[in-house]
Design an enzyme around this catalytic site. Structure first.
Site, PDB file in Angstrom:
ATOM      1  N   LEU A 160      54.937  11.201  26.869  1.00 42.11           N
ATOM      2  CA  LEU A 160      55.454  12.522  27.215  1.00 42.11           C
ATOM      3  C   LEU A 160      54.761  13.073  28.444  1.00 42.11           C
ATOM      4  O   LEU A 160      55.311  13.872  29.174  1.00 42.11           O
ATOM      5  CB  LEU A 160      55.219  13.498  26.053  1.00 42.11           C
ATOM      6  CG  LEU A 160      55.979  13.212  24.767  1.00 42.11           C
ATOM      7  CD1 LEU A 160      55.484  14.096  23.661  1.00 42.11           C
ATOM      8  CD2 LEU A 160      57.460  13.410  24.981  1.00 42.11           C
TER       9      LEU A 160
ATOM     10  N   GLY B 136      47.742  14.567  29.471  1.00 41.65           N
ATOM     11  CA  GLY B 136      47.003  15.807  29.285  1.00 41.65           C
ATOM     12  C   GLY B 136      45.658  15.715  29.976  1.00 41.65           C
ATOM     13  O   GLY B 136      45.364  14.748  30.676  1.00 41.65           O
TER      14      GLY B 136
ATOM     15  N   GLY C 235      43.827  12.566  28.366  1.00 37.71           N
ATOM     16  CA  GLY C 235      44.487  11.316  28.069  1.00 37.71           C
ATOM     17  C   GLY C 235      45.973  11.525  27.869  1.00 37.71           C
ATOM     18  O   GLY C 235      46.452  12.655  27.878  1.00 37.71           O
TER      19      GLY C 235
ATOM     20  N   ASP D 112      41.306  27.445  28.921  1.00 45.37           N
ATOM     21  CA  ASP D 112      42.151  26.641  29.807  1.00 45.37           C
ATOM     22  C   ASP D 112      43.610  27.014  29.627  1.00 45.37           C
ATOM     23  O   ASP D 112      44.478  26.161  29.488  1.00 45.37           O
ATOM     24  CB  ASP D 112      41.922  25.147  29.544  1.00 45.37           C
ATOM     25  CG  ASP D 112      42.415  24.290  30.715  1.00 45.37           C
ATOM     26  OD1 ASP D 112      42.633  24.857  31.806  1.00 45.37           O
ATOM     27  OD2 ASP D 112      42.575  23.074  30.527  1.00 45.37           O
TER      28      ASP D 112
ATOM     29  N   VAL E 216      49.810  11.660  26.287  1.00 45.16           N
ATOM     30  CA  VAL E 216      50.417  12.192  25.078  1.00 45.16           C
ATOM     31  C   VAL E 216      51.712  11.429  24.831  1.00 45.16           C
ATOM     32  O   VAL E 216      52.503  11.245  25.748  1.00 45.16           O
ATOM     33  CB  VAL E 216      50.713  13.695  25.226  1.00 45.16           C
ATOM     34  CG1 VAL E 216      51.299  14.246  23.944  1.00 45.16           C
ATOM     35  CG2 VAL E 216      49.451  14.446  25.591  1.00 45.16           C
TER      36      VAL E 216
ATOM     37  N   LYS F  87      48.245  12.877  20.867  1.00 45.22           N
ATOM     38  CA  LYS F  87      47.370  12.965  22.032  1.00 45.22           C
ATOM     39  C   LYS F  87      46.308  11.894  21.866  1.00 45.22           C
ATOM     40  O   LYS F  87      45.504  11.943  20.940  1.00 45.22           O
ATOM     41  CB  LYS F  87      46.748  14.355  22.095  1.00 45.22           C
ATOM     42  CG  LYS F  87      45.810  14.560  23.250  1.00 45.22           C
ATOM     43  CD  LYS F  87      45.405  16.021  23.311  1.00 45.22           C
ATOM     44  CE  LYS F  87      44.237  16.228  24.246  1.00 45.22           C
ATOM     45  NZ  LYS F  87      43.751  17.601  24.177  1.00 45.22           N
TER      46      LYS F  87
END
Ligand SMILES: *[C@@H]1O[C@H](CO)[C@@H](O)[C@H](O)[C@H]1NC(C)=O
Ligand SMILES: *[C@@H]1O[C@H](CO)[C@@H](O)[C@H](O)[C@H]1NC(C)=O
Ligand SMILES: *[C@@H]1O[C@H](CO)[C@@H](O)[C@H](O)[C@H]1NC(C)=O
Ligand SMILES: *[C@@H]1O[C@H](CO)[C@@H](O)[C@H](O)[C@H]1NC(C)=O
Ligand SMILES: *[C@@H]1O[C@H](CO)[C@@H](O)[C@H](O)[C@H]1NC(C)=O
Ligand SMILES: *[C@@H]1O[C@H](CO)[C@@H](O)[C@H](O)[C@H]1NC(C)=O
Ligand SMILES: *[C@@H]1O[C@H](CO)[C@@H](O)[C@H](O)[C@H]1NC(C)=O
Ligand SMILES: *[C@@H]1O[C@H](CO)[C@@H](O)[C@H](O)[C@H]1NC(C)=O
Ligand SMILES: *[C@@H]1O[C@H](CO)[C@@H](O)[C@H](O)[C@H]1NC(C)=O
Length: 736
Positions: free
Chosen positions: A507, A510, A513, A627, A515, A529
């Site tokens: 997908l 992130g 790493g 974040d 996803v 994830k």
């Protein structure tokens, strides 16, 4: 009692209203439609009647969108495509065998349907989907269709329409472009799914009999009008079983008016969306899109890579004519470097290719119950077999083998699949020896460095342990220390759900790493994830995220379903968000404008605010996300925002504590508050700052960092120069 009376009266009224309003969308056996009358679907979206295309005076019976204030109609279906009526004498009726008959000049039949079943009394209805259907009066309004216009498409594919074959009846549904804008008679371009010659159905756009574009319908990605970035958004569906093979789409957001048209001038299929604000259609996606989409552009055994040069020969092949190839004439394609030795079956082998758009399957063969090993043997046994792979497009079971030259392969960036291409033993040896040299070099380097790394690693681990203990003491002071009731997933479960982390399921990437999307055995969709081993997210951040999110439950926070820790694999399993992240909408000119109107943007902003308020005030722990940014806000299928990615979050403990200090500034530039960037001070206000940036981005559709304006360095600067949020529309004056 009074209440009951009211109920009865109101249901009566409702019924009355229903019968009256639905009268105009149905014609019964005794009625007809003449040139001056029309049929309107019950919700008013489609209209059936007579029209003249362009400046032509010919009359055609067609269906078009009703509520659109544009010059000229957007016609989606035509009955008498090649048989126009030259005056206003046209009349549509149902005859006594239940067929629709269109009479033209002098009472001649210009068009009619042929239902398989004969019925005495049939009625015709124009549905809200744009489908014109015939039913037996006896069966009533919910009866089966004797005939439907969706079975005989013109140049337009509407949501809910099937493009493909009904294998039981042999009915083939394809779309065909008009001859020109004034003549709806089919021209030379068609688009449809074919499977006569081949075991694998494929979709082609053809110019007469020549193929000009090929789409594999299986993953839907290269299909007309599909988006590689957001396959879920268009809700495509490909069905292939013993009864039927078809493609169908339905936008996941109901309010979208969308159509796919095969254009007679450009010979491409284009997806259009209706933009309410502009009262206009916008072309959204179109195929063929680039040179590599042109069927067989690089010739036999050529591979289209798109740029400099456009074509390459597949590995193990060389240009048939080097001279022509050098002049960018790719049409002759490629031949083998070394001929196959065929007879002695043990002499040939296979080279694995990954990331290719699979070759045309016209000359292929499939057996769904063979495994890959049997498949390989089957291919080796036949001299004309060129390649094999598993027949299940997602990999795994079944066997598909290709004969003859491999046509129309492309280096697909996102959605390629693996295939094994046959090579002679000497070709493989050459490859092997190159590989061996490379391996030896790597091995030598590895040996030298591993010693160094080992020492570094031990030092690192000692430090980390100490820090972990320190952090734990700091973070958990006073916090309730209860056991986590979080499901642990087996690695094997995750692997099978994500198809061994197949690139098709990826997908995105992130902070720590990739996803992946996955589907559990029960059908539940999940997002995995997978923390990359090289990422900065160590056990520390991992446990931090798990502990934090497991305790958080809020409709505007992404829900953690579980985690998976096995060996050095660490994974978080979340609920799957079909619409992806907010940034893909707000910074994307077309889909942003299309899908995010003002109320929706407002809804999203409020949702994020609620999620943040929960983190800051309403949850048991006081949490600073640290974040918050557009790519960390995910959207569910109703476009509700959910905050995700808690890898950097911090808890503040002890009731009234509102801030802290850190020696490691983490987060994303552009969203970080100045005091945090400069002094490392963080507090709930840091999140509020990020939220402010996010709000500016959502309303302006511009990135804070990527924003360019001559007098101000970024979006925030621009906003404060122009001050007053009330004038926020100045950021994009032309867009609304
Ligand atoms: C429509 O046309 C039919 C036949 O041409 C005619 O009989 C009828 O009066 C017309 N109706 C209207 C409303 O113009
Ligand atoms: C309409 O077509 C018929 C033949 O189908 C022809 O006889 C007639 O003259 C045409 N009428 C006009 C107005 O062109
Ligand atoms: C119309 O039909 C009548 C009777 O069937 C026939 O005599 C006449 O020639 C036809 N006119 C045209 C223009 O086809
Ligand atoms: C009804 O129309 C169909 C199609 O044109 C035709 O085959 C059939 O004979 C017609 N039936 C009658 C009774 O006119
Ligand atoms: C379709 O192709 C034929 C030849 O194959 C050509 O004569 C004709 O002009 C083409 N039609 C259109 C609408 O391009
Ligand atoms: C379609 O084929 C015709 C020849 O039949 C050719 O002239 C025309 O350029 C082709 N069009 C496209 C878009 O391939
Ligand atoms: C096909 O494309 C041409 C040129 O872009 C455009 O003018 C025409 O309206 C399009 N036709 C359809 C049916 O969309
Ligand atoms: C398909 O493969 C299975 C298992 O190897 C075999 O039993 C069957 O006969 C094959 N079918 C065909 C049509 O070759
Ligand atoms: C190889 O495959 C081709 C194409 O299916 C077939 O015609 C041929 O008979 C096969 N040869 C052998 C030896 O099986």
């Amino acid at each position: 009692m009074g209440g009951l009376c009211f109920l009865l009266i109101s249901t009566n009224l409702l019924f009355l209203f229903f019968t009256i309003s639905s009268a105009v969308d149905i014609i019964s056996p005794s009625q007809s439609i003449s040139d001056n009358t029309t049929l309107v679907s019950s919700d008013g979206s489609f209209e059936l009647g007579f029209f003249s295309p362009g400046s032509s005076t010919n009359r055609y019976l067609g269906i078009w969108y009703k509520n659109m204030n544009i010059p000229g109609r957007t016609v989606v279906w035509v009955a008498n495509r090649c048989n126009p009526i030259n005056d206003s004498s046209g009349m549509l009726m149902i005859n006594s065998t239940g067929n629709l008959v269109l009479f033209g000049q002098n009472k001649s039949v210009v068009w009619s349907t042929s239902s398989v079943k004969r019925v005495e009394n049939a009625m015709v209805q124009l549905l809200d989907s744009g489908n014109l259907v015939v039913r037996d009066v006896k069966d009533g309004i919910s009866g089966p269709y004797l005939w439907q216009s969706f079975d005989y498409p013109s140049d337009t594919l509407l949501p809910g329409m099937k493009l493909g074959w009904d294998l039981r009846t042999g009915l083939k549904r394809h779309i065909s472009a008009w001859k020109n804008s004034e003549d709806p008679c089919p021209g030379n371009f068609t688009y449809g799914i074919e499977m006569e010659l081949q075991a694998y159905p494929e979709a082609y756009i053809r110019n007469g009999t020549a193929k000009i574009y090929r789409a594999s319908p299986f993953n839907g990605l290269t299909f007309c009008g599909s988006s590689e970035k957001h396959p879920a958004r268009y809700g495509f569906n490909f069905v292939y079983n013993d009864d039927e093979v078809y493609y169908m789409y339905k936008p996941t957001i109901k309010s979208i008016t969308s159509r796919i048209v095969l254009n007679q001038t450009t010979s491409s299929c284009i997806r259009f969306h209706w933009k309410k604000e502009d009262e206009a259609w916008t072309a959204h996606l179109s195929r063929p899109r680039d040179v590599c989409d042109h069927y067989g552009f690089c010739g036999a055994n050529g591979n289209c890579i798109g740029e400099n040069p456009v074509c390459q020969c597949l590995k193990g092949f060389k240009p048939k004519s080097q001279g022509k190839w050098n002049l960018a004439d790719w049409s002759l394609g490629c031949v083998r470097n070394k001929p196959l030795s065929c007879q002695k079956t043990d002499k040939d082998g296979f080279l694995k290719f990954v990331g290719l758009k699979l070759p045309d399957t016209t000359h292929s063969w499939v057996n769904k119950s063979m495994n890959l090993k049997e498949c390989r043997a089957k291919c080796l046994n036949n001299c004309s077999c060129m390649a094999y792979r598993s027949s299940d497009i997602r990999g795994g079971t079944g066997c598909a083998i290709w004969f003859g030259d491999l046509i129309d392969t492309t280096q697909a960036l996102t959605s390629g699949q693996e295939i094994y291409i046959r090579m002679s033993a000497s070709e493989l040896e050459e490859n092997d020896s190159k590989l061996k040299t490379a391996l030896i070099v790597v091995a030598v380097i590895a040996v030298v460095f591993s010693g160094v790394l080992l020492v570094a690693y031990y030092i690192h681990r000692r430090r980390k342990k100490l820090k972990e203990i320190r952090d734990r003491n700091q973070d958990n002071e006073g916090a309730p220390n209860e056991d986590l009731e979080l499901p642990l997933f087996e690695l094997a479960t995750v692997i099978s759900a994500t198809d061994n982390f197949s690139s098709n399921n990826k997908l995105g990437e992130g902070g720590f790493g990739p996803v992946y999307k996955g589907t559990l055995a029960g059908g539940q969709e999940i997002a995995v994830k997978r923390l990359s081993r090289s990422s900065g997210q160590g056990m520390n951040e991992f446990m931090n995220e798990v502990i934090l999110i497991a305790k958080l439950q809020h409709r505007n926070l992404v829900k953690l379903l579980g985690c998976c820790v096995q060996g050095d694999e660490k994974m978080l399993i979340y609920e799957y968000m079909p619409n992806g992240s907010l940034d893909s909408f707000i910074f994307d000119q077309t889909s942003g404008e299309l899908l995010l109107d003002w109320p929706k943007r407002y809804h999203i902003i409020c949702g994020i605010a609620r999620g943040l308020l929960y983190l800051h005030q309403d949850s048991r722990l006081r949490i600073i996300h640290r974040d918050l940014k557009a790519s960390n806000v995910l959207l569910d299928n109703e476009m509700n925002p959910k905050i995700s990615d808690f890898g950097l979050a911090r808890t503040l403990t002890g009731g009234n504590q509102t801030g802290g200090n850190t020696n490691r500034v983490v987060g994303t530039y552009g969203y970080m508050a100045p005091e945090y960037v400069i002094d490392g001070l963080f507090s709930v206000k840091s999140d509020v700052f990020s939220f402010g940036v996010l709000v500016l981005e959502v309303i302006s559709g511009r990135k804070n960092k990527g924003f360019y304006h001559p007098t101000s360095p970024n979006l925030i600067g621009h906003a404060s120069i122009n001050s007053k949020l009330s004038s926020c529309c100045t950021y994009a004056p032309n867009r609304w």
